[in-house]
Enzyme design. Structure first.
Site, PDB file in Angstrom:
ATOM      1  N   SER A  48     -39.552  12.264 128.220  1.00  0.00           N
ATOM      2  CA  SER A  48     -40.349  13.487 128.114  1.00  0.00           C
ATOM      3  C   SER A  48     -41.198  13.551 126.860  1.00  0.00           C
ATOM      4  O   SER A  48     -42.155  14.336 126.807  1.00  0.00           O
ATOM      5  CB  SER A  48     -39.433  14.716 128.161  1.00  0.00           C
ATOM      6  OG  SER A  48     -38.473  14.670 127.121  1.00  0.00           O
ATOM      7  N   ASP A 341     -39.416  24.177 122.877  1.00  0.00           N
ATOM      8  CA  ASP A 341     -38.472  24.743 123.842  1.00  0.00           C
ATOM      9  C   ASP A 341     -37.019  24.390 123.545  1.00  0.00           C
ATOM     10  O   ASP A 341     -36.157  24.536 124.402  1.00  0.00           O
ATOM     11  CB  ASP A 341     -38.830  24.287 125.253  1.00  0.00           C
ATOM     12  CG  ASP A 341     -38.842  22.755 125.381  1.00  0.00           C
ATOM     13  OD1 ASP A 341     -38.462  22.069 124.409  1.00  0.00           O
ATOM     14  OD2 ASP A 341     -39.235  22.254 126.443  1.00  0.00           O
ATOM     15  N   HIS A 344     -38.292  19.772 122.899  1.00  0.00           N
ATOM     16  CA  HIS A 344     -39.576  19.129 122.659  1.00  0.00           C
ATOM     17  C   HIS A 344     -40.336  19.844 121.542  1.00  0.00           C
ATOM     18  O   HIS A 344     -40.037  20.999 121.234  1.00  0.00           O
ATOM     19  CB  HIS A 344     -40.391  19.122 123.956  1.00  0.00           C
ATOM     20  CG  HIS A 344     -39.606  18.593 125.116  1.00  0.00           C
ATOM     21  ND1 HIS A 344     -38.937  19.427 126.000  1.00  0.00           N
ATOM     22  CD2 HIS A 344     -39.340  17.334 125.508  1.00  0.00           C
ATOM     23  CE1 HIS A 344     -38.296  18.694 126.898  1.00  0.00           C
ATOM     24  NE2 HIS A 344     -38.522  17.420 126.625  1.00  0.00           N
TER      25      HIS A 344
END
Length: 375
Positions: A48, A341, A344
């Site tokens: 991610s 969040d 990240h």
């Protein structure tokens, strides 16, 4: 375990060496641009931290606003309020953002490369989508079809391309999530490193010669981990020591793997980038970098607290109410957060990290990113 401790200490010393270089001036993007040359074709593999939309395109998983609000002003398939480090690196050499390989509706011809990174990816287990092994197999299929069809990239293009790898964080985090002890996590790391080496060698056998490899960041500083782990062994800046020790152990092993592969893979260029030191330094000295952000009219603060989440201080993270859910709360545009969040980073933090990467102070060897531009 004596060998493991010695390796860990070497990793710590190696990281502190780079932290001492953090005061180097931030380079202007123009210093890395591909002036009269052409930007390189780029193939990226990872999780991610560099997924530019594969989770949405490949699995249909929704990533809605406020994700993407700061730069794209709409959801852009990234788990951030804006651009990722990969995006900033692409912009620094005047090339387009990388399109996810899994995105069939993007309209991309993939002439500037493709992004195989997918949220949640790890190296183990190697045959579970979308592990690094699967991503490399996808690339090999892409390469074979390209050469068969005579487009979009030639054999010389694959040879001259830049292959970027940013993976390993989930291997460490998931191991701890399965209640493995530090010793058990440490014992698993050589297998993870072997998968990365196998991936690089497969790309090399497919013609690749230029590699850019990021180590993993301080997992123990993620608000998600800090909010969920009980009986935390915190370091002086409030991060989980055991998680970060594992990350450092992985990073030292990755550095050694890169060193070994340079001697084994003839005519290869393998750049190892110390992302850990950049991120840890940012978290430890967040207020110190207010000057960097003056042009953005914001300053870093509360580096261990998520901008978008639920629960308020100290971490603003609740696994039951992730960012984007109706009950979640988000800080204002132009926020002071490092974490977006809880897992990240914000666009502002990613820009900071990218600027440090572009300085070459954290790279071995110290090559500018525009070294990979085509003549």
């Amino acid at each position: 375990m004596a060998v493991g401790r010695r390796s860990f200490l070497r990793g710590v010393l190696f990281s502190f060496l780079y932290i001492s270089l953090a005061a180097s001036s931030l380079p202007a993007h123009s210093q890395s641009q591909c002036s009269s040359a052409h930007p390189p074709v780029i193939f990226n593999f990872g999780d991610s931290n560099s997924d530019t939309g594969a989770l949405v395109a490949g699995l249909g998983f929704p990533i809605d606003l406020p994700n993407g609000r700061s730069f794209f002003h709409a959801s852009a398939g990234r788990l951030s309020d804006g651009r990722l480090v990969l995006d900033f690196l692409c912009q620094s050499i005047n090339t387009s953002f990388l399109t996810p390989y899994l995105d069939s509706l993007s309209g991309s011809t993939f002439t500037n490369g493709a992004n195989f990174a997918v949220v949640g990816s790890s190296t183990l287990p190697k045959f579970v989508p979308f592990s690094l092994h699967i991503q490399v197999m996808q690339f090999l299929h892409f390469r074979a079809r390209s050469l068969q069809l005579g487009k979009p990239i030639t054999q010389q293009g694959f040879h001259d391309a830049l292959y970027m790898i940013d993976i390993g964080q989930n291997d460490i985090a998931d191991s701890f999530a399965k209640n493995m002890s530090f010793t058990q996590v440490a014992e698993r790391i050589p297998t993870v490193l072997a998968q990365i080496e196998d991936g690089v060698k497969s790309l090399y056998d497919g013609g690749g010669r230029k590699f850019w490899i990021h180590n993993t960041g301080p997992v123990g500083c993620l608000p998600q981990k800090l909010s969920m782990v009980k009986d935390k062994d915190l370091d002086p800046i409030g991060c989980i020591s055991s998680y970060n020790r594992a990350a450092l152990l992985f990073n030292e092993g990755l550095r050694r793997s890169c060193e070994k592969m340079r001697s084994q893979l003839r005519d290869s260029t393998i750049v190892y980038v110390d992302i850990y030191s950049i991120k840890y330094d940012l978290i430890a000295n967040a207020t110190k970098y207010g000057k960097f952000l003056e042009r953005h009219e914001l300053r870093f603060a509360s580096p261990l607290m998520a901008c978008c989440g639920f629960g308020g201080p100290p971490y603003n993270y609740d696994i039951r109410v992730p960012c984007g859910q109706p009950a979640s709360e988000v800080c204002g545009v132009g926020s002071r957060s490092v974490s977006w969040d809880g897992i990240h980073y914000t666009e502002a933090a990613n820009e900071f990290v990218a600027s440090k990467v572009l300085s070459t102070a954290y790279s071995v060897p110290r090559l500018r990113f525009n070294f990979f531009c085509r003549s």
